[in-house]
Write an enzyme that holds these catalytic residues in place. Structure first.
Site, PDB file in Angstrom:
ATOM      1  N   GLY A  87     -10.905   8.005   7.095  1.00 37.84           N
ATOM      2  CA  GLY A  87     -12.062   8.825   7.419  1.00 37.84           C
ATOM      3  C   GLY A  87     -13.251   8.091   7.993  1.00 37.84           C
ATOM      4  O   GLY A  87     -14.170   8.711   8.538  1.00 37.84           O
TER       5      GLY A  87
ATOM      6  N   LYS B 227       0.855  -1.184   0.000  1.00 37.36           N
ATOM      7  CA  LYS B 227       0.000   0.000   0.000  1.00 37.36           C
ATOM      8  C   LYS B 227       0.895   1.240   0.000  1.00 37.36           C
ATOM      9  O   LYS B 227       1.675   1.468   0.920  1.00 37.36           O
ATOM     10  CB  LYS B 227      -0.910   0.029   1.227  1.00 37.36           C
ATOM     11  CG  LYS B 227      -1.817   1.262   1.254  1.00 37.36           C
ATOM     12  CD  LYS B 227      -2.448   1.462   2.606  1.00 37.36           C
ATOM     13  CE  LYS B 227      -3.112   2.836   2.657  1.00 37.36           C
ATOM     14  NZ  LYS B 227      -3.536   3.207   4.021  1.00 37.36           N
TER      15      LYS B 227
END
Length: 275
Positions: A194, A106
């Site tokens: 988030g 990632k």
């Protein structure tokens, strides 16, 4: 339902996963809590910050590899804490060395330490180099459909737009941009950053995201293990709702849940007969 779930898999870089929830391994009080939360989440892919978590860099110290064995989980090394393409590239090359040639990673290149918003020019630069170097790159990015498409065309195996700022728990602030990215993408789209609670994860999946990655939403909860279980259910429910196809939204077009045709006539006939 079980048969449906067994057929509906998330495919990343040619490998299939039953769970569409990916979880981070940082911010827990210890590796035991990390293990219990990951188990409760049902996640099969776990992401680890190479600069912050021991996976062999510190011999003799407790290692995440003992709590979450690579034989059971797919590791997703990430570049959290990197602010330049060069730092990110170096970090992931180290991860590949530590994990015996593992190349699913990632990528995140941050713009500043306050917002942790992605630095997209540096992200694009790092992605290009890493793809050429044989890495399978899942990439944290802004919720910009153009940037997401560029990353896909570059060869990234998944794009991971933020829902809102990392660690903010603000949920999905711009569902329209996410929908645009999903509509055009030919690689998996996963919301990254988030998510604050289970309903945020469900909304992401209802929009059509292929999966959700989270860390703080679980690790920062008062009961991380319980929250991990809630997130598992939310992702599954959101995915099923998306596949089922929700009813259309209508303004002033009321339609009762139960049929009413013939009720008045039948009632009238019944009263007449009673007389």
């Amino acid at each position: 339902m079980e048969d449906h779930q067994s057929q509906d898999v998330l495919t990343i870089a040619g490998k299939c996963y039953r769970s569409r929830l990916l979880v981070g391994t940082g911010k827990y009080k210890d590796f035991d809590e990390t293990r219990r939360a990951v188990e409760a989440s049902g996640a099969e892919i776990v992401t680890v910050a190479i600069r912050r978590t021991n996976i062999g860099q510190e011999p003799g110290q407790p290692s995440l590899l003992d709590a979450l064995p690579p034989s059971k989980y797919t590791y997703l090394p990430n570049t959290a804490g990197c602010y330049s393409a060069d730092d990110a590239i170096r970090t992931l090359r180290l991860a590949r060395e530590l994990l015996d040639g593992h190349n699913l990673v990632k990528l995140e290149v941050l713009g500043d330490p306050q917002t942790l918003f992605p630095n997209m020019p540096e992200t694009l630069k790092a992605a290009q180099t890493l793809v050429k170097d044989g890495f399978k790159v899942m990439v944290y990015c802004s919720d910009d459909p153009i940037q997401a498409k560029l990353l896909e065309e570059m060869g990234c195996v998944a794009v991971m737009p933020l829902a809102s700022l990392i660690g903010s728990g603000m949920g999905i602030l711009n569902p329209w941009n996410l929908s645009l990215i999903i509509e055009k993408a030919k690689v998996p789209v996963l919301v990254d950053a988030g998510v604050g609670t289970a309903s945020d994860a469900a909304i992401a999946m209802e929009l059509g995201c292929d999966g959700v990655l989270m860390n703080t939403a679980i690790a920062g909860a008062q009961n991380p293990v319980l929250m991990a279980g809630a997130m598992k259910k939310a992702v599954e429910a959101g995915r099923e709702a998306f596949l089922a196809g929700r009813m259309p939204k209508k303004l002033y077009s009321a339609s009762p849940s139960s049929p009413t045709a013939g009720l008045i006539a039948g009632l009238t006939a019944g009263l007449t007969a009673a007389k």
